[in-house]
Design a protein around this motif. Structure first.
Motif, PDB file in Angstrom:
ATOM      1  N   ASP A  86       0.825  -1.205   0.000  1.00 57.16           N
ATOM      2  CA  ASP A  86       0.000   0.000   0.000  1.00 57.16           C
ATOM      3  C   ASP A  86       0.865   1.264   0.000  1.00 57.16           C
ATOM      4  OD1 ASP A  86       1.013  -0.242   2.529  1.00 57.16           O
ATOM      5  OD2 ASP A  86      -0.836   0.293   3.564  1.00 57.16           O
ATOM      6  N   LYS A  87       2.169   1.101  -0.219  1.00 53.35           N
ATOM      7  CA  LYS A  87       3.109   2.224  -0.208  1.00 53.35           C
ATOM      8  C   LYS A  87       3.541   2.565  -1.627  1.00 53.35           C
ATOM      9  CE  LYS A  87       5.047   0.652   4.228  1.00 53.35           C
ATOM     10  NZ  LYS A  87       4.239  -0.580   4.309  1.00 53.35           N
ATOM     11  N   LEU A  88       4.287   3.680  -1.737  1.00 52.22           N
ATOM     12  CA  LEU A  88       4.951   4.039  -2.985  1.00 52.22           C
ATOM     13  C   LEU A  88       6.448   4.023  -2.742  1.00 52.22           C
ATOM     14  CD1 LEU A  88       2.995   7.063  -4.551  1.00 52.22           C
ATOM     15  CD2 LEU A  88       3.048   4.696  -5.330  1.00 52.22           C
ATOM     16  N   GLU A  89       7.186   3.433  -3.666  1.00 52.74           N
ATOM     17  CA  GLU A  89       8.637   3.391  -3.567  1.00 52.74           C
ATOM     18  C   GLU A  89       9.249   4.290  -4.638  1.00 52.74           C
ATOM     19  OE1 GLU A  89      11.972  -0.025  -3.029  1.00 52.74           O
ATOM     20  OE2 GLU A  89      10.680  -0.224  -4.794  1.00 52.74           O
ATOM     21  N   MET A  90      10.107   5.206  -4.216  1.00 47.89           N
ATOM     22  CA  MET A  90      10.783   6.087  -5.160  1.00 47.89           C
ATOM     23  C   MET A  90      11.790   5.285  -5.981  1.00 47.89           C
ATOM     24  SD  MET A  90      13.159   9.430  -4.345  1.00 47.89           S
ATOM     25  CE  MET A  90      11.789  10.331  -3.629  1.00 47.89           C
ATOM     26  N   LEU A  91      11.857   5.579  -7.279  1.00 45.64           N
ATOM     27  CA  LEU A  91      12.817   4.956  -8.179  1.00 45.64           C
ATOM     28  C   LEU A  91      13.867   5.983  -8.590  1.00 45.64           C
ATOM     29  CD1 LEU A  91      10.263   2.988 -10.399  1.00 45.64           C
ATOM     30  CD2 LEU A  91      11.510   2.158  -8.391  1.00 45.64           C
ATOM     31  N   ASP A  92      14.919   5.533  -9.286  1.00 44.64           N
ATOM     32  CA  ASP A  92      15.949   6.481  -9.702  1.00 44.64           C
ATOM     33  C   ASP A  92      15.511   7.258 -10.932  1.00 44.64           C
ATOM     34  OD1 ASP A  92      16.398   4.901 -11.980  1.00 44.64           O
ATOM     35  OD2 ASP A  92      18.196   3.962 -11.190  1.00 44.64           O
ATOM     36  N   GLY A 130      14.023   5.391 -13.736  1.00 41.75           N
ATOM     37  CA  GLY A 130      12.868   4.562 -13.433  1.00 41.75           C
ATOM     38  C   GLY A 130      13.224   3.174 -12.948  1.00 41.75           C
ATOM     39  N   ASN A 131      14.437   2.994 -12.449  1.00 41.97           N
ATOM     40  CA  ASN A 131      14.886   1.703 -11.933  1.00 41.97           C
ATOM     41  C   ASN A 131      14.939   1.731 -10.408  1.00 41.97           C
ATOM     42  OD1 ASN A 131      15.408   0.655 -14.590  1.00 41.97           O
ATOM     43  ND2 ASN A 131      17.270   1.915 -14.620  1.00 41.97           N
ATOM     44  N   PRO A 132      14.851   0.552  -9.771  1.00 45.99           N
ATOM     45  CA  PRO A 132      14.944   0.505  -8.301  1.00 45.99           C
ATOM     46  C   PRO A 132      16.267   1.084  -7.810  1.00 45.99           C
ATOM     47  CG  PRO A 132      14.114  -1.575  -9.163  1.00 45.99           C
ATOM     48  CD  PRO A 132      14.558  -0.773 -10.350  1.00 45.99           C
ATOM     49  N   ILE A 133      16.235   1.768  -6.674  1.00 43.92           N
ATOM     50  CA  ILE A 133      17.437   2.354  -6.084  1.00 43.92           C
ATOM     51  C   ILE A 133      18.145   1.281  -5.263  1.00 43.92           C
ATOM     52  CG2 ILE A 133      18.315   4.120  -4.505  1.00 43.92           C
ATOM     53  CD1 ILE A 133      15.881   5.829  -5.249  1.00 43.92           C
ATOM     54  N   ASP A 134      19.406   1.040  -5.572  1.00 44.98           N
ATOM     55  CA  ASP A 134      20.189   0.020  -4.865  1.00 44.98           C
ATOM     56  C   ASP A 134      20.736   0.625  -3.569  1.00 44.98           C
ATOM     57  OD1 ASP A 134      21.618  -2.180  -4.140  1.00 44.98           O
ATOM     58  OD2 ASP A 134      23.222  -1.921  -5.628  1.00 44.98           O
ATOM     59  N   SER A 135      19.960   0.504  -2.506  1.00 41.64           N
ATOM     60  CA  SER A 135      20.332   1.112  -1.233  1.00 41.64           C
ATOM     61  C   SER A 135      19.573   0.447  -0.103  1.00 41.64           C
ATOM     62  CB  SER A 135      20.026   2.615  -1.248  1.00 41.64           C
ATOM     63  OG  SER A 135      20.220   3.184   0.029  1.00 41.64           O
TER      64      SER A 135
END
Length: 232
Positions: A113-119, A122-127
């Protein structure tokens, strides 16, 4: 199991907002609560910051395809420490794409139910740091934002058609704006380009009582006669 079911239902609500035509998602989409009708969805979270304690980010998605974001830099001594931005949103198969008033894009994806910020691509942030925003119920931020659009006043009502989004909104009562508009338009009853700092709010329509998106202008306002949204 209960948590998993709730997460699936929340995701269905999110992608239902984005206009998903997938029949499976449509089946999962719950009835929209009445209290969320004016602003479809809103999220908030504190994301990492290189030179501050964190950036408290609030994102509001409107059902008209627009968004408003407020970023508050925590633990800084300088002012302003809060910055507003706005623009239009769209979705791809798996991403929420925000385009701001300057044409810059940012990307998010549903995570339960959340939003995840991407780089920026538009790719997942490796962190291992937190880049998620939690769903909340909140009012639109009052941080002033620079806007540019066509202002028109007639029959005791003013409207503003934003150059960046193309959306037309009501304008809160402002006697100074009305006087300046009358001077700027001269004898012609037509819209005049307005450069203004302001924020959006929800106010009741005087005729219907329905809550409508409304621009509240600050003192920084300037009419530019003879120009329109295509002018440089």
């Amino acid at each position: 199991m209960k948590k998993a079911i709730l997460a699936i239902a929340a995701t269905g609500m999110l992608f239902g907002l984005f206009g998903c035509n997938n029949s499976e998602m449509a089946a999962l989409k719950p009835t929209q609560p009445a209290e969320l009708t004016p602003m479809q969805q809103s999220w908030r979270g504190v994301i990492p910051c290189a030179d501050c304690e964190g950036i408290e980010t609030s994102l509001f998605l409107g059902k008209d395809g627009t968004w408003v974001m407020n970023d508050h830099y925590q633990g800084v001594n300088r002012e302003p420490s809060s910055f507003g931005s706005y623009g239009t949103w769209a979705r791809t198969a798996d991403k929420l794409v925000l385009t701001d008033s300057h044409g810059e894009k940012s990307f998010y994806r549903a995570k339960g139910d959340k939003l995840e910020m991407l780089d920026r691509e538009g790719n997942p942030i490796d962190s291992n740091l937190n880049y998620t925003l939690e769903p909340v119920k909140a009012s639109l931020p009052t941080t002033p934002m620079a806007m540019r659009g066509m202002y028109f006043y007639m029959a005791d009502a003013a409207t503003f058609t934003d150059c960046a989004t193309g959306k037309r909104v009501a304008v809160a009562n402002n006697a100074q704006l009305e006087r300046d508009y009358a001077t700027s338009r001269g004898s012609d009853s037509k819209p005049v380009l307005l450069m203004v700092e302001g924020h959006f709010t929800l106010e009741p329509n005087p005729d219907t009582g329905a809550m409508v998106k409304t621009l509240v202008a600050s003192k920084e306002a300037k009419f530019v006669p003879g120009k329109d949204c295509t002018s440089k």
